[in-house]
Design an enzyme around this catalytic site. Sequence first.
Site, mmCIF file in Angstrom:
data_model
loop_
_atom_site.group_PDB
_atom_site.id
_atom_site.type_symbol
_atom_site.label_atom_id
_atom_site.label_comp_id
_atom_site.label_asym_id
_atom_site.label_seq_id
_atom_site.Cartn_x
_atom_site.Cartn_y
_atom_site.Cartn_z
ATOM 1 N N TYR A 1 -1.996 -0.753 10.242
ATOM 2 C CA TYR A 1 -2.036 -1.044 8.807
ATOM 3 C C TYR A 1 -0.765 -0.539 8.118
ATOM 4 C CZ TYR A 1 -3.625 -0.894 3.931
ATOM 5 O OH TYR A 1 -3.730 -1.052 2.575
ATOM 6 N N SER B 1 0.856 -1.193 0.000
ATOM 7 C CA SER B 1 0.000 0.000 0.000
ATOM 8 C C SER B 1 0.884 1.231 0.000
ATOM 9 C CB SER B 1 -0.905 0.027 1.234
ATOM 10 O OG SER B 1 -1.519 1.298 1.401
#
Length: 256
Positions: free
Chosen positions: A159, A146
């Site tokens: 995350y 990501s």
Amino acid sequence: MYLPSFRLDDKVALVTGAGRGIGRALAIGLAEAGSDVAILARTMEDLEKVAGEILKLGRKAYPLQANITQRADVEAAVETVMDQAGKIDILVNNAGMNIRSQALEVTDEEWDTIMNTNLKSAFLMSQVVARRMKETGGGKILNIASVGGAVALRTGVAYGASKAALMHMTRILSTEWAKYGINVNSIGPWYFKTPLTEKLLNDPQYLGEILDRTPLKRVGELEDLVGPAVFLASDASNYVTGQVLLVDGGMSVYGF
């Protein structure tokens, strides 16, 4: 002849988290490029739908229900793919999730869940599959990270940490496994239209903030990820390893 092949004919790919969203798109995209595809997720109903779409393309599909945070499930799934397909040429570690808690509110359970799903599962899959690839002469491993692993976002510390670790794991594995003919790379997406982001992107204010930070001024379409994935899975990327390709509309160079 200088143009290498982007085709994946006669290849077998294994995609985790393939029941919906990005994983589904990548599995179908790899099949469109000519690969047979083993698809893993926790929900068989979703997998059967994706398998049907792969079969319509004239490729073979191998749907497998598994909890890939557990080594026994990973080893069993890989063994099944090897028995049914005979090899694994491409591994796409796509399975992932997010819990959008502020850092002061993150619980131990949330931290462990995110790390197990986003990082541990990718390592387990990579380790078990790489042992097979080593025996068969190499392959391509692609980790879906990501942009949040490269750029500090305002929320999502667990995350972001998991995706940053995944990116660095990519670099380390690429150096260890190059001698076996295994290329290891990552793709780092920004915001894409998926079932997981639909609610967020339907908020005009939130969407506006995203677009303000994206030079291309749009949210990514799933098709925008398939091209980079096929490139990194194909012979066209044979001299590319240890890299993180951010597919983010320019967000990471524009700044947050």
